[in-house]
Design a protein around this motif. Sequence first.
Motif, PDB file in Angstrom:
ATOM      1  N   ARG A  56      36.274  42.359  73.873  1.00  0.00           N
ATOM      2  CA  ARG A  56      35.155  42.086  74.771  1.00  0.00           C
ATOM      3  C   ARG A  56      34.242  43.299  74.729  1.00  0.00           C
ATOM      4  N   ASP A  57      32.966  43.031  74.515  1.00  0.00           N
ATOM      5  CA  ASP A  57      31.965  44.095  74.433  1.00  0.00           C
ATOM      6  C   ASP A  57      32.338  45.150  73.396  1.00  0.00           C
ATOM      7  N   GLY A  58      32.975  44.693  72.300  1.00  0.00           N
ATOM      8  CA  GLY A  58      33.304  45.590  71.199  1.00  0.00           C
ATOM      9  C   GLY A  58      34.589  46.380  71.377  1.00  0.00           C
ATOM     10  N   ARG A  59      35.268  46.224  72.511  1.00  0.00           N
ATOM     11  CA  ARG A  59      36.518  46.946  72.780  1.00  0.00           C
ATOM     12  C   ARG A  59      37.699  46.019  72.548  1.00  0.00           C
ATOM     13  N   TRP A  60      38.682  46.483  71.799  1.00  0.00           N
ATOM     14  CA  TRP A  60      39.886  45.711  71.531  1.00  0.00           C
ATOM     15  C   TRP A  60      40.971  46.084  72.521  1.00  0.00           C
ATOM     16  N   SER A  61      41.608  45.067  73.094  1.00  0.00           N
ATOM     17  CA  SER A  61      42.648  45.274  74.088  1.00  0.00           C
ATOM     18  C   SER A  61      43.860  44.400  73.760  1.00  0.00           C
ATOM     19  N   LEU A  62      45.048  44.984  73.894  1.00  0.00           N
ATOM     20  CA  LEU A  62      46.295  44.270  73.697  1.00  0.00           C
ATOM     21  C   LEU A  62      47.012  44.219  75.032  1.00  0.00           C
ATOM     22  N   TYR A  63      47.474  43.043  75.424  1.00  0.00           N
ATOM     23  CA  TYR A  63      48.187  42.917  76.692  1.00  0.00           C
ATOM     24  C   TYR A  63      49.320  41.915  76.533  1.00  0.00           C
ATOM     25  N   VAL A  64      50.313  42.029  77.420  1.00  0.00           N
ATOM     26  CA  VAL A  64      51.459  41.126  77.413  1.00  0.00           C
ATOM     27  C   VAL A  64      51.376  40.266  78.668  1.00  0.00           C
ATOM     28  N   VAL A  65      51.357  38.957  78.464  1.00  0.00           N
ATOM     29  CA  VAL A  65      51.265  38.002  79.562  1.00  0.00           C
ATOM     30  C   VAL A  65      52.641  37.889  80.229  1.00  0.00           C
ATOM     31  N   LEU A  66      52.700  38.225  81.516  1.00  0.00           N
ATOM     32  CA  LEU A  66      53.934  38.118  82.293  1.00  0.00           C
ATOM     33  C   LEU A  66      53.714  37.075  83.382  1.00  0.00           C
ATOM     34  N   MET A  67      54.287  35.905  83.176  1.00  0.00           N
ATOM     35  CA  MET A  67      54.107  34.810  84.132  1.00  0.00           C
ATOM     36  C   MET A  67      54.644  35.219  85.506  1.00  0.00           C
ATOM     37  N   GLY A  68      53.911  34.873  86.553  1.00  0.00           N
ATOM     38  CA  GLY A  68      54.320  35.189  87.908  1.00  0.00           C
ATOM     39  C   GLY A  68      53.969  36.599  88.346  1.00  0.00           C
TER      40      GLY A  68
END
Length: 94
Positions: free
Chosen positions: A11-23
Amino acid sequence: MSEHTAQLSSRDGRWSLYVVLMGVPVSQWPEHDFGTGNVPTPAERSGALTELGFVFTDGAEWAWEEYPERPDDDSSPVRLLASVQVRSGDGGLS
């Protein structure tokens, strides 16, 4: 052992990695910011996941998807999202 989805997005040229944790609230999801520049390499993504305490599940591969920023508008900018299945590196985090 719980499996989770790790996602790489820009987004807006920035790369981000995240882990989806349900709840778990989004603000508490483990995240790594790569900053601006080229798409992070598979080795960079793997290293970031390790730093966040996660490893790939057996046979996991990155899958890329494109989606419009504004649904139903074919002139909308396209966003890219990569996903891969991961699990906790220590076997205890869910």
